[in-house]
Design a protein around this motif. Structure first.
Motif, PDB file in Angstrom:
ATOM      1  N   VAL A  38       6.289  -3.597   3.299  1.00 17.67           N
ATOM      2  CA  VAL A  38       5.589  -2.346   2.970  1.00 17.67           C
ATOM      3  C   VAL A  38       5.819  -1.965   1.513  1.00 17.67           C
ATOM      4  O   VAL A  38       4.883  -1.590   0.795  1.00 17.67           O
ATOM      5  CB  VAL A  38       6.036  -1.213   3.923  1.00 17.67           C
ATOM      6  CG1 VAL A  38       5.543   0.143   3.439  1.00 17.67           C
ATOM      7  CG2 VAL A  38       5.552  -1.479   5.334  1.00 17.67           C
ATOM      8  N   LEU A  39       7.063  -2.087   1.036  1.00 24.92           N
ATOM      9  CA  LEU A  39       7.362  -1.742  -0.357  1.00 24.92           C
ATOM     10  C   LEU A  39       6.667  -2.688  -1.339  1.00 24.92           C
ATOM     11  O   LEU A  39       6.187  -2.253  -2.389  1.00 24.92           O
ATOM     12  CB  LEU A  39       8.870  -1.733  -0.598  1.00 24.92           C
ATOM     13  CG  LEU A  39       9.619  -0.582   0.064  1.00 24.92           C
ATOM     14  CD1 LEU A  39      11.117  -0.728  -0.152  1.00 24.92           C
ATOM     15  CD2 LEU A  39       9.134   0.753  -0.439  1.00 24.92           C
ATOM     16  N   LEU A  40       6.593  -3.962  -1.000  1.00 22.78           N
ATOM     17  CA  LEU A  40       5.855  -4.902  -1.847  1.00 22.78           C
ATOM     18  C   LEU A  40       4.382  -4.530  -1.908  1.00 22.78           C
ATOM     19  O   LEU A  40       3.751  -4.581  -2.967  1.00 22.78           O
ATOM     20  CB  LEU A  40       6.009  -6.338  -1.333  1.00 22.78           C
ATOM     21  CG  LEU A  40       7.305  -7.034  -1.700  1.00 22.78           C
ATOM     22  CD1 LEU A  40       7.397  -8.382  -0.987  1.00 22.78           C
ATOM     23  CD2 LEU A  40       7.402  -7.235  -3.188  1.00 22.78           C
ATOM     24  N   PHE A  41       3.810  -4.136  -0.763  1.00 14.19           N
ATOM     25  CA  PHE A  41       2.411  -3.725  -0.713  1.00 14.19           C
ATOM     26  C   PHE A  41       2.196  -2.480  -1.582  1.00 14.19           C
ATOM     27  O   PHE A  41       1.232  -2.408  -2.354  1.00 14.19           O
ATOM     28  CB  PHE A  41       1.987  -3.453   0.729  1.00 14.19           C
ATOM     29  CG  PHE A  41       0.603  -2.876   0.843  1.00 14.19           C
ATOM     30  CD1 PHE A  41      -0.504  -3.693   0.697  1.00 14.19           C
ATOM     31  CD2 PHE A  41       0.415  -1.525   1.078  1.00 14.19           C
ATOM     32  CE1 PHE A  41      -1.783  -3.166   0.782  1.00 14.19           C
ATOM     33  CE2 PHE A  41      -0.855  -0.989   1.168  1.00 14.19           C
ATOM     34  CZ  PHE A  41      -1.961  -1.815   1.017  1.00 14.19           C
ATOM     35  N   LEU A  42       3.098  -1.510  -1.491  1.00 11.74           N
ATOM     36  CA  LEU A  42       2.958  -0.293  -2.292  1.00 11.74           C
ATOM     37  C   LEU A  42       3.105  -0.592  -3.785  1.00 11.74           C
ATOM     38  O   LEU A  42       2.392  -0.019  -4.617  1.00 11.74           O
ATOM     39  CB  LEU A  42       3.990   0.750  -1.852  1.00 11.74           C
ATOM     40  CG  LEU A  42       3.753   1.358  -0.475  1.00 11.74           C
ATOM     41  CD1 LEU A  42       4.906   2.282  -0.105  1.00 11.74           C
ATOM     42  CD2 LEU A  42       2.428   2.091  -0.417  1.00 11.74           C
ATOM     43  N   PHE A  43       4.023  -1.485  -4.133  1.00 15.42           N
ATOM     44  CA  PHE A  43       4.206  -1.870  -5.531  1.00 15.42           C
ATOM     45  C   PHE A  43       2.960  -2.562  -6.063  1.00 15.42           C
ATOM     46  O   PHE A  43       2.492  -2.281  -7.171  1.00 15.42           O
ATOM     47  CB  PHE A  43       5.438  -2.779  -5.668  1.00 15.42           C
ATOM     48  CG  PHE A  43       5.683  -3.244  -7.073  1.00 15.42           C
ATOM     49  CD1 PHE A  43       6.066  -2.351  -8.064  1.00 15.42           C
ATOM     50  CD2 PHE A  43       5.532  -4.577  -7.407  1.00 15.42           C
ATOM     51  CE1 PHE A  43       6.295  -2.777  -9.359  1.00 15.42           C
ATOM     52  CE2 PHE A  43       5.755  -5.007  -8.702  1.00 15.42           C
ATOM     53  CZ  PHE A  43       6.133  -4.109  -9.680  1.00 15.42           C
ATOM     54  N   TYR A  44       2.392  -3.452  -5.263  1.00 16.16           N
ATOM     55  CA  TYR A  44       1.170  -4.160  -5.659  1.00 16.16           C
ATOM     56  C   TYR A  44       0.021  -3.166  -5.820  1.00 16.16           C
ATOM     57  O   TYR A  44      -0.774  -3.259  -6.758  1.00 16.16           O
ATOM     58  CB  TYR A  44       0.829  -5.227  -4.622  1.00 16.16           C
ATOM     59  CG  TYR A  44      -0.400  -6.021  -4.964  1.00 16.16           C
ATOM     60  CD1 TYR A  44      -0.417  -6.873  -6.055  1.00 16.16           C
ATOM     61  CD2 TYR A  44      -1.558  -5.921  -4.198  1.00 16.16           C
ATOM     62  CE1 TYR A  44      -1.539  -7.601  -6.384  1.00 16.16           C
ATOM     63  CE2 TYR A  44      -2.688  -6.643  -4.516  1.00 16.16           C
ATOM     64  CZ  TYR A  44      -2.676  -7.484  -5.604  1.00 16.16           C
ATOM     65  OH  TYR A  44      -3.786  -8.196  -5.931  1.00 16.16           O
TER      66      TYR A  44
END
Length: 79
Positions: A38-44
């Motif tokens: 989820v955090l990777l998705f938000l960062f992207y």
């Protein structure tokens, strides 16, 4: 269930000598994995917004000054 590779066959005797054993995955493991995704998705998403200039950043010539003054401005307000 795991992926079987030749490397695992080679390392199994070495791992067993030092006491490395496989254990069942816990709820915490899956929670950390899901949180990371989820955090990777938000960062992207943030990177895409910056690239589309939907997130406002200062002009390039003012960027260094902005970065240098960010923390004092953030903590103490405008001077």
């Amino acid at each position: 269930m795991s992926i079987r590779t030749g490397l695992s066959d080679l390392l199994k005797p070495l791992n067993s000598e030092v006491g490395v054993t496989a254990k069942e995955d816990s709820v915490g493991t899956y929670t950390v994995l899901l949180l990371g995704i989820v955090l990777l998705f938000l960062f992207y998403t943030l990177l895409l917004l910056i690239n589309n200039q939907s997130v406002l950043l200062p002009p390039e010539d003012e960027f260094d000054e902005y970065v240098a003054n960010f923390l004092p401005y953030f903590f103490f307000g405008e001077k």
